[in-house]
Design a protein around this motif. Structure first.
Motif, PDB file in Angstrom:
ATOM      1  N   GLN A  11       0.814  -1.208   0.000  1.00  8.46           N
ATOM      2  CA  GLN A  11       0.000   0.000   0.000  1.00  8.46           C
ATOM      3  C   GLN A  11       0.849   1.261   0.000  1.00  8.46           C
ATOM      4  N   LYS A  42      -9.657 -12.182   4.769  1.00  8.18           N
ATOM      5  CA  LYS A  42     -10.257 -10.879   5.093  1.00  8.18           C
ATOM      6  C   LYS A  42      -9.330  -9.735   4.697  1.00  8.18           C
ATOM      7  N   GLU A  43      -8.028  -9.933   4.915  1.00  3.79           N
ATOM      8  CA  GLU A  43      -7.064  -8.906   4.517  1.00  3.79           C
ATOM      9  C   GLU A  43      -7.031  -8.762   2.998  1.00  3.79           C
ATOM     10  N   LYS A  60      -9.810  -6.709   1.672  1.00  3.11           N
ATOM     11  CA  LYS A  60      -9.583  -5.277   1.883  1.00  3.11           C
ATOM     12  C   LYS A  60      -8.662  -4.685   0.821  1.00  3.11           C
ATOM     13  N   TYR A  61      -7.613  -5.424   0.456  1.00  5.53           N
ATOM     14  CA  TYR A  61      -6.530  -4.818  -0.308  1.00  5.53           C
ATOM     15  C   TYR A  61      -6.393  -5.275  -1.761  1.00  5.53           C
ATOM     16  N   ARG A  80     -10.691 -10.627  -5.111  1.00  2.23           N
ATOM     17  CA  ARG A  80     -11.549 -10.372  -3.951  1.00  2.23           C
ATOM     18  C   ARG A  80     -12.611 -11.462  -3.827  1.00  2.23           C
ATOM     19  N   SER A 123     -17.313 -10.013   7.765  1.00  4.33           N
ATOM     20  CA  SER A 123     -16.625  -9.872   6.481  1.00  4.33           C
ATOM     21  C   SER A 123     -16.459  -8.399   6.088  1.00  4.33           C
ATOM     22  N   PRO A 124     -15.315  -8.013   5.543  1.00  3.39           N
ATOM     23  CA  PRO A 124     -15.139  -6.650   5.040  1.00  3.39           C
ATOM     24  C   PRO A 124     -15.930  -6.402   3.745  1.00  3.39           C
ATOM     25  N   LYS A 125     -16.335  -7.473   3.066  1.00  2.14           N
ATOM     26  CA  LYS A 125     -17.098  -7.373   1.817  1.00  2.14           C
ATOM     27  C   LYS A 125     -18.360  -8.232   1.943  1.00  2.14           C
TER      28      LYS A 125
END
Length: 300
Positions: free
Chosen positions: A196, A237-238, A241-242, A249, A272-274
């Motif tokens: 990032q 999960k990471e 996110k990225y 994804r 979940s982030p998504k």
């Protein structure tokens, strides 16, 4: 342990677990290096063979480089990386697995390339791994100056690559998490975080010779999924996110669902982030769950 007049530029660290029978290949490749501006750090991850005695013998020899040895309780590759990062203070570092070894000019290539191209905006170097017959593992790197580690794979790259990180970069991010009863978290977690902010300089040169042994993690991936579901849930999960592409994804969501079923986590959608993508991936995750169960029973 032999002493050097100055702190070396590079630390080569090797996590080792009951690999005394093959670790000598790594050691011998370091002896062949003409440039000895490095030290070798062995993190013994709870070995029960003669790894300690072997390394202590090497430490007494006139190698031309420092050898450091740290013993820890067995916790898996990622915990050995945590220990290594806690004990490295050189400008650069890289991991050479206990069943791999350096090409004869690896250190000179790395340090010469770094001196010519380094800059504050770069996190380090990404270079090539090869098989023992000299064949490149996967594809060559793209013909450009730099790339984010994960971008290489998201946009069509294949095969293991060797990463050499600035120590001040890779150690600024959180350590790999540890889960009771599990011994695996993907090493790409910290690389994802570094991506990032810091791309890696591309060096399309082979520096590591790789052999995939029967007891290595690469050959036992399905069993790893079953034995380490929480570690994989964390990593997926990471990645949600990225990762930049829908494909990666969504693939992460599928694996996240599968691992969540393994631990009977009823709150996986909420966590979940998504969330919407995770809901859409549930049928595929269920199929993957049953496929992993079938394949692990088949080889057990």
């Amino acid at each position: 342990m032999s002493s050097l007049k100055h702190k070396p530029t590079l630390t080569i660290f090797t996590p080792a677990y009951n690999r005394a029978y093959t670790l000598h290949l790594c050691y011998e490749s370091m002896l062949r290096q003409k440039n000895k501006d490095f030290e070798w750090l062995i993190v013994d991850d709870g070995s029960t063979d003669n790894t300690k005695e072997l390394v202590e013998k090497w430490m007494k020899a006139d190698n031309g480089f420092n050898i450091r040895y740290i013993y820890k309780e067995n916790g898996g590759m990622h915990t050995a990386h945590n220990t290594a990062y806690e004990n490295i203070d050189t400008e650069l570092n890289m991991c050479i697995d206990s069943d791999d070894y350096l090409t004869d000019d690896a250190v000179e290539k790395i340090l010469s390339f770094w001196r010519k191209n380094k800059g504050e905006k770069y996190g380090g170097i990404i270079a090539l791994d090869i098989f023992q017959n000299g064949e490149i593992i996967g594809k060559k790197l793209p013909e450009q100056k730099s790339i984010a580690y994960n971008d290489y794979y998201e946009y069509g790259g294949k095969g293991d690559k060797k990463v050499i990180y600035r120590t001040d970069v890779i150690t600024k991010y959180p350590p790999y998490p540890e889960y009771k009863g599990e011994k695996f978290v993907g090493l790409c977690y910290k690389y994802l975080l570094a991506d990032q902010e810091y791309p890696l300089l591309i060096m399309n040169e082979p520096i590591c010779v790789v052999e995939y042994l029967e007891d290595g993690s690469t050959r036992n991936i399905m069993k790893q999924f079953v034995k380490n579901p929480r570690g994989y849930i964390f990593l997926r999960k990471e990645r949600m996110k990225y990762c930049k592409t829908f494909k990666w994804r969504f693939k992460s969501c599928i694996h996240y669902v599968s691992s969540s079923i393994m631990i009977k986590d009823k709150h996986f959608i909420k966590e979940s982030p998504k969330k919407i993508m995770t809901i859409l991936s549930i049928p595929f995750g269920v199929v993957l769950y049953f496929y992993i169960n079938y394949k692990t029973k088949e080889v057990s």
